[in-house]
Structures are given as C-alpha cells and as structure tokens.
Design a protein around this motif. Structure first.
Motif, PDB file in Angstrom:
ATOM      1  N   PHE A   1       0.815  -1.215   0.000  1.00  0.00           N
ATOM      2  CA  PHE A   1       0.000   0.000   0.000  1.00  0.00           C
ATOM      3  C   PHE A   1       0.852   1.270   0.000  1.00  0.00           C
ATOM      4  CE2 PHE A   1      -3.505  -2.754   1.690  1.00  0.00           C
ATOM      5  CZ  PHE A   1      -4.324  -2.602   0.589  1.00  0.00           C
ATOM      6  N   VAL A   2       2.137   1.175   0.331  1.00  0.00           N
ATOM      7  CA  VAL A   2       3.002   2.358   0.255  1.00  0.00           C
ATOM      8  C   VAL A   2       3.169   2.803  -1.198  1.00  0.00           C
ATOM      9  CG1 VAL A   2       5.281   3.290   0.750  1.00  0.00           C
ATOM     10  CG2 VAL A   2       4.178   1.773   2.408  1.00  0.00           C
ATOM     11  N   PRO A   3       3.686   1.952  -2.103  1.00  0.00           N
ATOM     12  CA  PRO A   3       3.725   2.375  -3.508  1.00  0.00           C
ATOM     13  C   PRO A   3       2.330   2.493  -4.117  1.00  0.00           C
ATOM     14  CG  PRO A   3       4.386   0.080  -3.331  1.00  0.00           C
ATOM     15  CD  PRO A   3       4.295   0.613  -1.929  1.00  0.00           C
ATOM     16  N   GLY A   4       1.356   1.741  -3.584  1.00  0.00           N
ATOM     17  CA  GLY A   4       0.006   1.798  -4.142  1.00  0.00           C
ATOM     18  C   GLY A   4      -0.633   3.158  -3.958  1.00  0.00           C
ATOM     19  N   VAL A   5      -0.645   3.652  -2.722  1.00  0.00           N
ATOM     20  CA  VAL A   5      -1.231   4.969  -2.446  1.00  0.00           C
ATOM     21  C   VAL A   5      -0.430   6.065  -3.155  1.00  0.00           C
ATOM     22  CG1 VAL A   5      -1.710   6.661  -0.632  1.00  0.00           C
ATOM     23  CG2 VAL A   5      -2.252   4.248  -0.264  1.00  0.00           C
ATOM     24  N   SER A   6       0.894   5.931  -3.132  1.00  0.00           N
ATOM     25  CA  SER A   6       1.745   6.937  -3.788  1.00  0.00           C
ATOM     26  C   SER A   6       1.517   6.975  -5.295  1.00  0.00           C
ATOM     27  CB  SER A   6       3.216   6.641  -3.499  1.00  0.00           C
ATOM     28  OG  SER A   6       3.475   6.626  -2.112  1.00  0.00           O
TER      29      SER A   6
END
Length: 391
Positions: A107-112
């Motif tokens: 979810f870190v690269p996903g939200v970003s």
C-alpha cells in the motif's frame, strides 16, 4: 478440545470454496493496466523529446509514478504467490503471514502511485492554461492538502498496530478499531474524487470557450478530462472500502482494493500523458491530426482568434505540451495581440502564442507568415518587458 476434534479435516462451507482464487485475475489485470501505463508514459517522453529536446518536471513525476506502479504489482504478485486472493482459512499459517505482509507493504507504492501523478496534471494545467495568480494558489493549496492526506494514510497504514508487525501476525500486539482506518481511507477517497473531477472540469470549461471546431474541442477536452474516468473508479474503490469493516477473510476480500488501487493509479497516469501526445500524433499522422491544416498559408490577416492566410482557413492547431521554444518570449497583457517567438521548431515553423484571459492556445505558422506577424506586431505593439517562464 479433544485430539480428535483438533485433527479433524477442514470442511468447505460450500463446494468449490477452497478452490476460489482471485489472485490470477488480479495479477493479470494489474499487470495489463501497468503495461498500458508504461506505453503511455513512454509515448509521452518520446513526444517531449521530439518536440522539446528534453523532458521536464512533470515528465519525471510520471516516470516516478509508473515505477511505483511496477513495484506495487510486484509486491501484489508476491502476496498472491503466498495465497493472496484465496480464503484465509485455506492457507497455512506461514502463507497467511507472508500474504498479509506483502499486502500491507504494497500500500506504500500503491497509495503513492495514484497520488503523485495528480501533481503532474497540476503542473501541466499550470503551463498550458496559464491560470491567474489566485487560481494558481487554489490549485496548489488543494494539491498540497491532498498530498498531506495521502501521507497521513501511509502513516496510519503502519501506526494502526503496535508493533506494526502485528498486522501480519508476526508478533502479538494491539491494533486500533478498524473503523478509524476505513473512515480515513474513505475521506481520502472522497477528496481524491473531488480533485479528479476538478482537474477534469477546469480544462473542459476553458477549452470550450476557445474558437475551435467541435471536433477539436471534444478531442482536447477528452484528453485533458481523463480525470473523469479516474474519479469514477475512485468512487467504486470507496464502495469496496466499506466491506473491510467486518472482514475476517482478509486475504480474499482485500484484493479488490488492491485491484482498484492499481486501476485508479494507471488511469491518472494515462490521463496525465494523453495531453502531451500531440507531437507524436503529428509525427505519425501529419499536421491534419485533430483537425489542423497540413498546407502552408499565404497571407497575414488575423481573424476569429486564429491566424488566417489568404485562403481564409484557420491554421490554429492547439498544441498541448509542445511549446519548448518559448524561452525569452515577450507576453502582452492585451488579449487581442499575438506574442511572437523567434525560434523555429523541428518542422521549420514559428510558434505564435495567443493569450486569452487565463488560458492560451498555440498556432503553428510557416516562416513567411510568422515574419509578417512580427512586422505587424512591431508596428502596432509598444516595447514590452520579457517575463520569465514559470515551471
């Protein structure tokens, strides 16, 4: 519990329960969407290189964003390889831990990946629509608030459990009420929808005020208004978030959010790329693309917001994202005058910028017409002070 009960075999709630697996579908769709995003980003970069000779800030933003999408798909694939997309009670304890770990980390690269490309759209609109100072401030304030909300979502993603490892059952710990996380994600989603629609409606309103034929208006508004699609997808993603409140079968249910997060991100990236593709379209299909004229002009009369030759046909081509040769230009406050640029592009044409209130369009003229426009402007316009370009 007796030894007999403890060793009793797993019983499916219904036939085919253990075989249900959304992982391959999710991995296939996210991979296809990310590949499509890569194609559009590559086309954008190539368009910028052939028209401007180099790439700029918003191009780097889109490159970084598509890199995040690739990382996101890789982490989602790792989760799927350990049972992501399958029912939790059909997995081994070790696979449950790894599937949850890769899902949470992703979810870190996903939200970003769906947050950062919106800034590329803002930079692009700032350059091509030239909004007034107050409007620019509003655009950046809204963008910064959105960025801070997204950072808050990333913080909550790890701070909701103490220690963070408790989220993937790797350590005992205490977690917040899931309602807090879902409510915050819903608030971010609603703000994202409003932001997407704002970035789509604003250029649509401006472009429909230009004196262009309806085909050009429709094509340009559609290219700049791709945010409508991203907004609709975000609405559906918000709908899927509500289903996480009472979820026990997390590995099976959360993959819907994984899927729609990636689709949203790639739609935003594609929307940021489409308006910059005109130089590539022109290279492939000629100057008649989007309704422009391919032949030279032969006169210097101005009419109807465009620059016309003796044939009376408008030679205005709205060229979005391809005005590299504009450094050092002088800009008039009068909306009825043409600003001239003394550099030629790769096709040997001069680029003339026509200003209108808080937006601008570009017209491509052959060298004789541009020289004539320069002569006219020298006679009718006072000396102007050059204004530096903003980024």
């Amino acid at each position: 519990m007796s030894a007999t009960e403890a060793s009793s075999p797993f019983v499916e709630p219904y036939p085919g329960y253990a075989a249900e697996n959304k992982g391959p579908t999710i991995l296939g769709v996210t991979s296809a969407m990310t590949l499509l995003g890569i194609v559009f980003v590559a086309a954008r970069v190539y368009s910028r290189v052939i028209s401007m000779g180099k790439i700029y800030l918003d191009d780097y933003i889109t490159l970084f964003s598509i890199t995040l999408c690739v990382i996101y798909v890789g982490l989602a694939g790792a989760a799927i390889s350990h049972g992501g997309g399958r029912h939790l009670d059909t997995l081994s304890p070790e696979d449950v831990k790894k599937a949850l770990y890769y899902t949470v980390i992703s979810f870190v690269p996903g939200v970003s990946s769906f947050t950062i490309p919106k800034f590329a759209v803002v930079v692009l609109l700032r350059k091509i629509l030239n909004p007034g100072r107050a409007h620019r401030m509003v655009m950046w304030v809204v963008s910064v608030i959105y960025g801070l909300l997204a950072i808050g979502m990333l913080v909550i993603n790890f701070a909701q459990c103490t220690p963070a490892r408790a989220q993937w059952l790797d350590a005992p710990g205490k977690c917040w009420d899931r309602q807090i996380t879902v409510d915050y994600a819903m608030a971010l989603g609603i703000y994202s929808v409003l932001f997407d629609f704002y970035l789509a409606i604003y250029p649509t309103v401006v472009l429909f005020q230009l004196q262009l034929n309806w085909r050009k208006k429709l094509a340009l508004s559609s290219s700049l208004g791709f945010g409508y699609c991203a907004g609709v997808i975000t609405c559906y993603k918000c709908y899927t978030l509500s289903g996480l409140l009472e979820v026990v079968d997390f590995t099976y249910t959360v993959d819907d959010v994984v899927l729609w997060t990636n689709i949203e991100a790639n739609c935003v990236i594609i929307g940021a790329c489409i308006p910059c593709l005109y130089p590539l379209i022109r290279k492939l299909f000629g100057n008649s693309a989007l309704g422009g004229t391919s032949g030279p002009t032969g006169g210097n009369s101005k009419s109807g917001g465009g620059y016309r030759g003796n044939t009376g046909r408008t030679n205005t081509v709205v060229t979005i994202g391809s005005y590299a040769k504009n450094k050092g230009r002088s800009r008039s406050k009068s909306i009825s005058q043409l600003d001239t640029i003394n550099d030629m592009d790769a096709d040997g044409k001069y680029i003339i910028l026509e200003e209108r209130s808080f937006h601008c369009s570009t017209a491509e003229l052959t060298e004789p017409d541009a020289m004539g426009a320069n002569v006219q402007n020298e006679h009718r316009k006072p000396e102007r002070v050059a204004k530096p370009d903003g980024w």
